[in-house]
Design a protein around this motif. Structure first.
Motif, PDB file in Angstrom:
ATOM      1  N   HIS A 189       0.832  -1.201   0.000  1.00 39.55           N
ATOM      2  CA  HIS A 189       0.000   0.000   0.000  1.00 39.55           C
ATOM      3  C   HIS A 189       0.867   1.251   0.000  1.00 39.55           C
ATOM      4  CE1 HIS A 189      -3.155   2.824   1.116  1.00 39.55           C
ATOM      5  NE2 HIS A 189      -2.447   3.179   2.187  1.00 39.55           N
ATOM      6  N   TRP A 190       1.889   1.283   0.855  1.00 38.59           N
ATOM      7  CA  TRP A 190       2.758   2.462   0.924  1.00 38.59           C
ATOM      8  C   TRP A 190       3.543   2.634  -0.365  1.00 38.59           C
ATOM      9  CZ3 TRP A 190       7.824   3.847   0.467  1.00 38.59           C
ATOM     10  CH2 TRP A 190       8.184   5.103   0.971  1.00 38.59           C
ATOM     11  N   GLN A 191       4.059   1.546  -0.893  1.00 38.64           N
ATOM     12  CA  GLN A 191       4.806   1.635  -2.139  1.00 38.64           C
ATOM     13  C   GLN A 191       3.925   2.153  -3.276  1.00 38.64           C
ATOM     14  OE1 GLN A 191       6.563  -2.219  -2.790  1.00 38.64           O
ATOM     15  NE2 GLN A 191       8.204  -1.888  -1.298  1.00 38.64           N
ATOM     16  N   GLY A 192       2.660   1.764  -3.273  1.00 30.86           N
ATOM     17  CA  GLY A 192       1.746   2.273  -4.278  1.00 30.86           C
ATOM     18  C   GLY A 192       1.577   3.774  -4.183  1.00 30.86           C
ATOM     19  N   LEU A 193       1.443   4.281  -2.964  1.00 28.57           N
ATOM     20  CA  LEU A 193       1.327   5.719  -2.763  1.00 28.57           C
ATOM     21  C   LEU A 193       2.605   6.430  -3.195  1.00 28.57           C
ATOM     22  CD1 LEU A 193      -0.376   5.759   0.768  1.00 28.57           C
ATOM     23  CD2 LEU A 193      -1.469   6.198  -1.445  1.00 28.57           C
ATOM     24  N   PHE A 194       3.731   5.813  -2.889  1.00 33.26           N
ATOM     25  CA  PHE A 194       5.013   6.399  -3.249  1.00 33.26           C
ATOM     26  C   PHE A 194       5.179   6.469  -4.771  1.00 33.26           C
ATOM     27  CE2 PHE A 194       9.579   6.028  -4.151  1.00 33.26           C
ATOM     28  CZ  PHE A 194      10.086   7.071  -3.396  1.00 33.26           C
ATOM     29  N   LEU A 195       4.837   5.382  -5.437  1.00 31.81           N
ATOM     30  CA  LEU A 195       4.958   5.366  -6.903  1.00 31.81           C
ATOM     31  C   LEU A 195       4.005   6.362  -7.547  1.00 31.81           C
ATOM     32  CD1 LEU A 195       5.309   1.523  -7.476  1.00 31.81           C
ATOM     33  CD2 LEU A 195       7.074   3.254  -7.884  1.00 31.81           C
ATOM     34  N   ASP A 196       2.818   6.499  -6.967  1.00 30.83           N
ATOM     35  CA  ASP A 196       1.872   7.480  -7.501  1.00 30.83           C
ATOM     36  C   ASP A 196       2.436   8.885  -7.357  1.00 30.83           C
ATOM     37  OD1 ASP A 196      -0.926   8.201  -8.469  1.00 30.83           O
ATOM     38  OD2 ASP A 196      -0.847   9.304  -6.571  1.00 30.83           O
ATOM     39  N   HIS A 233       4.988  13.869   3.546  1.00 32.46           N
ATOM     40  CA  HIS A 233       3.927  13.103   4.200  1.00 32.46           C
ATOM     41  C   HIS A 233       4.276  11.616   4.217  1.00 32.46           C
ATOM     42  CE1 HIS A 233      -0.685  12.271   4.569  1.00 32.46           C
ATOM     43  NE2 HIS A 233      -0.017  11.980   5.656  1.00 32.46           N
ATOM     44  N   LEU A 234       4.773  11.109   3.092  1.00 39.39           N
ATOM     45  CA  LEU A 234       5.104   9.690   2.994  1.00 39.39           C
ATOM     46  C   LEU A 234       6.244   9.304   3.931  1.00 39.39           C
ATOM     47  CD1 LEU A 234       4.812   9.345  -0.870  1.00 39.39           C
ATOM     48  CD2 LEU A 234       3.597   7.902   0.776  1.00 39.39           C
ATOM     49  N   LEU A 235       7.229  10.188   4.108  1.00 36.23           N
ATOM     50  CA  LEU A 235       8.384   9.873   4.939  1.00 36.23           C
ATOM     51  C   LEU A 235       8.172  10.201   6.405  1.00 36.23           C
ATOM     52  CD1 LEU A 235      11.384  11.048   2.709  1.00 36.23           C
ATOM     53  CD2 LEU A 235      10.445   8.747   2.960  1.00 36.23           C
ATOM     54  N   GLN A 236       7.481  11.293   6.673  1.00 35.42           N
ATOM     55  CA  GLN A 236       7.393  11.795   8.035  1.00 35.42           C
ATOM     56  C   GLN A 236       6.129  11.371   8.766  1.00 35.42           C
ATOM     57  OE1 GLN A 236       7.994  16.057   7.997  1.00 35.42           O
ATOM     58  NE2 GLN A 236       9.646  15.915   6.494  1.00 35.42           N
ATOM     59  N   GLN A 237       5.102  10.972   8.032  1.00 32.76           N
ATOM     60  CA  GLN A 237       3.835  10.594   8.667  1.00 32.76           C
ATOM     61  C   GLN A 237       3.368   9.238   8.167  1.00 32.76           C
ATOM     62  OE1 GLN A 237       0.946  13.940   8.752  1.00 32.76           O
ATOM     63  NE2 GLN A 237       2.595  15.192   7.895  1.00 32.76           N
ATOM     64  N   ARG A 238       4.285   8.313   8.168  1.00 33.64           N
ATOM     65  CA  ARG A 238       4.005   6.996   7.600  1.00 33.64           C
ATOM     66  C   ARG A 238       2.818   6.327   8.295  1.00 33.64           C
ATOM     67  NH1 ARG A 238       8.367   4.805   4.600  1.00 33.64           N
ATOM     68  NH2 ARG A 238       7.616   2.709   5.028  1.00 33.64           N
ATOM     69  N   GLU A 239       2.747   6.469   9.622  1.00 31.52           N
ATOM     70  CA  GLU A 239       1.692   5.774  10.354  1.00 31.52           C
ATOM     71  C   GLU A 239       0.306   6.251   9.938  1.00 31.52           C
ATOM     72  OE1 GLU A 239       2.208   5.514  14.545  1.00 31.52           O
ATOM     73  OE2 GLU A 239       4.344   5.028  14.416  1.00 31.52           O
ATOM     74  N   SER A 240       0.190   7.492   9.536  1.00 36.82           N
ATOM     75  CA  SER A 240      -1.113   8.014   9.120  1.00 36.82           C
ATOM     76  C   SER A 240      -1.570   7.386   7.806  1.00 36.82           C
ATOM     77  CB  SER A 240      -1.049   9.538   8.970  1.00 36.82           C
ATOM     78  OG  SER A 240      -0.254   9.907   7.844  1.00 36.82           O
ATOM     79  N   LEU A 241      -0.649   6.753   7.098  1.00 35.41           N
ATOM     80  CA  LEU A 241      -0.964   6.138   5.811  1.00 35.41           C
ATOM     81  C   LEU A 241      -1.106   4.627   5.904  1.00 35.41           C
ATOM     82  CD1 LEU A 241       1.580   8.202   3.666  1.00 35.41           C
ATOM     83  CD2 LEU A 241      -0.885   8.583   3.858  1.00 35.41           C
ATOM     84  N   TRP A 242      -0.923   4.064   7.082  1.00 32.20           N
ATOM     85  CA  TRP A 242      -1.055   2.617   7.239  1.00 32.20           C
ATOM     86  C   TRP A 242      -2.481   2.168   6.964  1.00 32.20           C
ATOM     87  CZ3 TRP A 242       1.833   1.663  12.521  1.00 32.20           C
ATOM     88  CH2 TRP A 242       3.218   1.800  12.307  1.00 32.20           C
ATOM     89  N   THR A 243      -2.606   0.937   6.499  1.00 30.40           N
ATOM     90  CA  THR A 243      -3.932   0.358   6.346  1.00 30.40           C
ATOM     91  C   THR A 243      -4.543   0.122   7.724  1.00 30.40           C
ATOM     92  OG1 THR A 243      -3.148  -1.935   6.399  1.00 30.40           O
ATOM     93  CG2 THR A 243      -3.171  -0.811   4.244  1.00 30.40           C
TER      94      THR A 243
END
Length: 290
Positions: free
Chosen positions: A200-207, A223-233
């Motif tokens: 899921h995270w890699q998908g957001l990163f690639l997008d 956001h992807l690097l500093q707030q990773r937990e907010s992006l968890w499934t």
């Protein structure tokens, strides 16, 4: 990505042995090799990018040594005191974990501008190659961790933990082995949640990379690097909370069951780890400058 690699080196002793490394000085001296774990595995940098990366890495290491390593030493002192005073409690472990997460967050904020600059300079071929590397990575991880029957996953997880604990505790007692087995059983299909969340995270990163020339690209990477937990499934958030709680209880139980010789070995390993950090060349330079 880059932050994860740095954090992996900075907190080798997190939770008294969940990461097994005995020569931090060697790892730190070779951080230029270790840090590009994503860059070497997932990204084929050209000569100019490699040169830029090496120069920027040196700057980050100087920053880290001057501002973060002294705090790492203080953190290790707290962990050592917990063991020496027999105060390895859930409250204390939560406090140490929170401190470690805060420090990792500082590293993430420090390296974000460099990550943004590097990623903005990727060409389309490099992005496609990274996407393929991500796909290969996920396939290999699923084959190793998820595809085996659940009973084997549980058994393998227990064996991995016992191996990580060996340098710290020595040979585990029967009660300690039972605790590790129970811990692994309680985590159930945690591997699936972990790898699904990774995908899921890699998908957001690639997008985000597809929009690397947009004005808000820096904010997206931050956001992807500093707030990773907010992006968890949601599934991984629940799984991670359970894993953290179960691991704290495992460590508490292992210490409670430990022999005087095992506690002495733990304290000795922590002392060696601290010495490794304190004797880094960059730390000596900081002391001299001070």
């Amino acid at each position: 990505m880059l932050m994860r690699a740095l954090a992996r080196i900075l907190f080798l002793a997190l939770s008294l042995g969940l990461a097994a490394c005995t020569r931090v000085d060697l790892a730190y001296r070779n951080l230029d090799v270790i840090v590009p774990w994503t860059l070497g595995d997932y990204l084929d940098m050209n000569r100019d990018q490699k040169g830029w990366f090496n120069d920027r890495l040196k700057e980050h290491l100087r920053w880290h040594c001057a501002t973060q390593l002294p705090e790492n030493l203080a953190w290790l002192d707290k962990v050592t005191q917990m063991v020496a005073s027999n105060q390895v409690t859930d409250e204390q472990l939560q406090a140490r974990t929170a401190e470690a997460k805060q420090a990792i967050g500082e590293v993430a904020r420090e390296i974000t501008p460099s990550a943004v600059e590097l990623l903005q300079g990727l060409d389309d071929q490099q992005v496609r190659a990274m996407q393929q590397s991500f796909s290969d990575d996920l396939r290999k991880r699923r084959a190793e961790f998820v595809q085996p029957p659940l009973s084997q996953q549980i058994s393998d997880r227990s064996k991995r933990m016992q191996k990580r604990l060996l340098p710290w505790f020595g040979t585990l007692s029967d009660n300690q082995v039972q605790r590790v087995n129970a811990w692994s059983l309680a985590l159930n299909d945690q591997y699936k949640q972990w790898i699904d969340n990774r995908e899921h995270w890699q998908g957001l990163f690639l997008d985000a990379l597809q929009h690397r020339h947009d004005a808000d690209f820096g904010q997206r990477i931050a956001h992807l690097l500093q707030q990773r937990e907010s992006l968890w499934t949601p599934q991984y958030k629940a799984s991670f909370a359970q894993t953290e709680a179960a691991t704290r209880q495992l460590l508490i139980g292992l210490i409670a069951d430990s022999s005087p010789a095992q506690r002495q070995q733990i304290e000795q390993k922590l002392a060696e780890l601290r010495q490794d950090f304190a004797e880094l060349k960059c730390m000596q330079a900081v002391k001299q400058a001070g």
